[in-house]
Design a protein around this motif. Structure first.
Motif, short mmCIF file in Angstrom:
data_model
loop_
_atom_site.label_atom_id
_atom_site.label_comp_id
_atom_site.label_asym_id
_atom_site.label_seq_id
_atom_site.Cartn_x
_atom_site.Cartn_y
_atom_site.Cartn_z
N ASP A 11 72.56 112.12 67.16
CA ASP A 11 73.12 113.36 67.69
C ASP A 11 74.44 113.10 68.41
N LEU A 12 74.38 112.36 69.52
CA LEU A 12 75.59 112.14 70.31
C LEU A 12 75.75 110.65 70.60
N LEU A 13 76.94 110.13 70.28
CA LEU A 13 77.26 108.72 70.49
C LEU A 13 78.21 108.59 71.68
N VAL A 35 70.82 110.97 72.79
CA VAL A 35 72.02 110.18 73.06
C VAL A 35 71.81 108.70 72.78
N VAL A 36 72.81 108.09 72.12
CA VAL A 36 72.88 106.64 71.95
C VAL A 36 74.14 106.16 72.65
N LEU A 37 73.98 105.21 73.56
CA LEU A 37 75.12 104.63 74.27
C LEU A 37 75.34 103.20 73.78
N VAL A 38 76.56 102.90 73.39
CA VAL A 38 76.89 101.55 72.91
C VAL A 38 77.75 100.85 73.96
N GLU A 39 77.30 99.70 74.42
CA GLU A 39 78.04 98.89 75.40
C GLU A 39 78.25 97.51 74.81
N PHE A 145 77.14 110.37 63.34
CA PHE A 145 76.89 111.15 64.55
C PHE A 145 77.42 112.57 64.41
N ARG A 146 76.86 113.41 65.26
CA ARG A 146 77.34 114.79 65.33
C ARG A 146 78.54 114.89 66.27
N ASP A 147 78.42 114.30 67.46
CA ASP A 147 79.49 114.30 68.46
C ASP A 147 79.60 112.90 69.07
N ALA A 148 80.74 112.65 69.70
CA ALA A 148 80.93 111.34 70.35
C ALA A 148 81.79 111.48 71.59
N VAL A 149 81.52 110.60 72.56
CA VAL A 149 82.35 110.47 73.76
C VAL A 149 82.83 109.02 73.81
N VAL A 150 84.16 108.84 73.87
CA VAL A 150 84.73 107.50 73.90
C VAL A 150 85.18 107.20 75.34
N ALA A 151 84.58 106.17 75.92
CA ALA A 151 84.88 105.79 77.31
C ALA A 151 85.01 104.27 77.37
N ALA A 152 86.03 103.74 76.68
CA ALA A 152 86.15 102.30 76.50
C ALA A 152 86.85 101.58 77.65
#
Length: 470
Positions: A11-13, A35-39, A145-152
């Motif tokens: 759904d949301l990355l 939500v899936v969070l990638v670190e 994914f449907r949506d994503a938030v990029v916070a690199a």
């Protein structure tokens, strides 16, 4: 799609586990998103980002240690009987590691409690709705994914003329990890990070010099603030060299040139703190249809959207590289992508420099007012108007309010002095609520407190000062 790249639908990355990333993940989960969070950093060592592990938290822990030593030394002349307190940086590092680990575990519990799935690896967008996560020693994961938030986030900038070697030439991360105090240190960079390190190392016992390319430190703030800080540093014995450029280092002396001529600074360590660089190189933003400007900034709208279904927040976007700015943007991004009416339009973002004395500013600066043709009236009082400062033995600094000359609406607050980081919240609230000088002047402030300096500044601007001005 290449054979073998079977993508998992999500759904949301969220890319990045720093303050902005984990805040966006938690808020989106609260709104019912999966939500899936990638670190990229494995385990809990990455959750919390640069701020927690090698930035805000370690630096403030070091500053707290330095401040405590400074207080003991200052109060020795006021009746406190102590010897010269020593410093054990090895013991500090042990305590710092435990503190950071504890906070990282709390973030992990927060994410788990919200139902956020955490994946460790390097995420790269491969299209408007696709991403790959590469993991050391393991098969890559592919997401659709449907949506994503990029916070690199970002990393320390490294000037080519003074490359980091990790032993003598250090970046801010190296400096915060030192296990022995250098006898002498040069800080290259007179911005917030550089001045915080300079103030801390001086209070801990190092001989400190600051080298700044601009004609004053904190060049992004009003000259009045710079003047007060530089005067305080000089009084404490910190050498500040402005209009100066590093042109060489022979391993024992730093060669500096500028309007003051050529100088050779004999120092044991050099800390480079000349800003930060956005982490945009390997994100695949262009493949996702996200525009990246020449300086690495990601262009976003008021909802922090860089594409119809992709938001960018934090250090990647315009504005100061501050954790609280990233977290505020994260809330807007998560809500906007979840169909909630939300927009990022703060009237004031507080900025704090944890030097001794502290610096805190919010709202419109005098520089910005002049650029924009805004007529502001400025009222300034010394922090010494606060009796509380006198009891602390630490009354230096100023409280400075900028208000619209016609209406009296508060447009900015600038503080230099003890605990300015805590006092600035009053100014932020006043600006956001459209308060006037009269509102602040008629608000009862407890006595004796440092906040009375803000009260006195408001009364001066309102035309009814009680304890004078400067």
């Amino acid at each position: 799609m290449v054979v073998g790249e079977l993508a998992e639908g999500i759904d949301l990355l969220v890319i990045g586990g720093g303050p902005g990333g984990y805040t966006a993940a938690v808020r989106a989960a609260q709104l019912g998103r999966d939500v899936v969070l990638v670190e990229r950093n494995g385990g809990e060592s990455g959750l919390g980002g640069v701020c927690l592990h090698v930035g805000c938290i370690p630096s403030k822990a070091l500053i707290e240690l330095a401040g405590a030593r400074g207080v003991l030394r200052r109060l020795s002349s006021r009746g406190l009987v102590v010897g010269d307190p020593g410093v054990d940086l090895a013991a500090f590092q042990k305590d710092r590691t435990e503190t950071v680990s504890r906070l990282a575990r709390s973030i992990r519990r927060l994410l788990t409690g919200a139902g956020v799935r955490v994946v460790h690896g390097e995420a790269r967008l491969t299209g408007p709705r696709r991403a790959v996560v590469r993991r050391d020693g393991e098969a890559s994961i592919f997401f659709e994914f449907r949506d994503a938030v990029v916070a690199a986030g970002s990393r320390p900038a490294e000037p080519p003329t003074l490359p980091r070697d990790g032993s003598r030439v250090l970046d801010s991360t190296d400096a915060l990890a030192l296990r022995e105090l250098p006898r002498s240190v040069a800080i290259v960079g007179g911005g917030a990070i550089g001045l915080e390190l300079a103030s801390a190392f001086h209070a801990l016992g190092s001989r400190v010099s600051v080298v700044e390319l601009a004609d004053r430190v904190l060049s992004g703030m009003d000259a009045k603030i710079s003047h007060v800080v530089q005067r305080s540093f000089k009084r404490r014995g910190i050498d500040v060299h402005c209009d100066a450029r590093v042109v060489g280092d022979d391993g024992a002396r730093l060669l500096v040139t500028g309007t003051g001529g050529e100088r050779r600074l004999d120092v044991d360590a050099v800390v480079v703190a000349v800003g930060r660089k956005r982490n945009v190189e390997d994100l695949g933003l262009e493949a996702a249809g996200v525009a990246v400007l020449a300086d690495g900034e990601v262009a976003v709208d008021g909802q922090r959207l860089a594409a119809p279904n992709i938001a960018a927040i934090g250090d990647l976007t315009e504005g100061p590289s501050l954790a609280h700015k990233a977290m505020a943007e994260a809330l807007v991004a998560a809500e906007a992508l979840s169909g909630r009416p939300s927009v990022f339009e703060p009237m004031a973002i507080p900025s704090v420099v944890y030097t001794d004395p502290e610096v805190a500013v919010a709202g419109l600066s005098e520089q910005a007012a002049r650029r924009n043709g805004v007529d502001v009236a400025i009222s300034t009082v010394p922090m010494s108007v606060s009796a509380r400062g006198a009891t602390m033995g630490h009354g230096e600094g100023i409280a400075r309010i900028l208000a619209d000359r016609g209406s009296g609406v508060v447009m900015g607050l600038q503080l230099v002095g003890p605990h300015a980081s805590e006092l600035i919240a009053e100014g932020v609230l006043a600006i956001e609520m459209g308060a006037t000088l009269e509102d602040l002047a008629h608000t009862i402030h407890a006595h004796p407190t440092l906040s009375e300096a803000v009260f006195e500044s408001a009364r001066l601007g309102y035309g009814a000062p009680l304890h004078g001005s400067m």
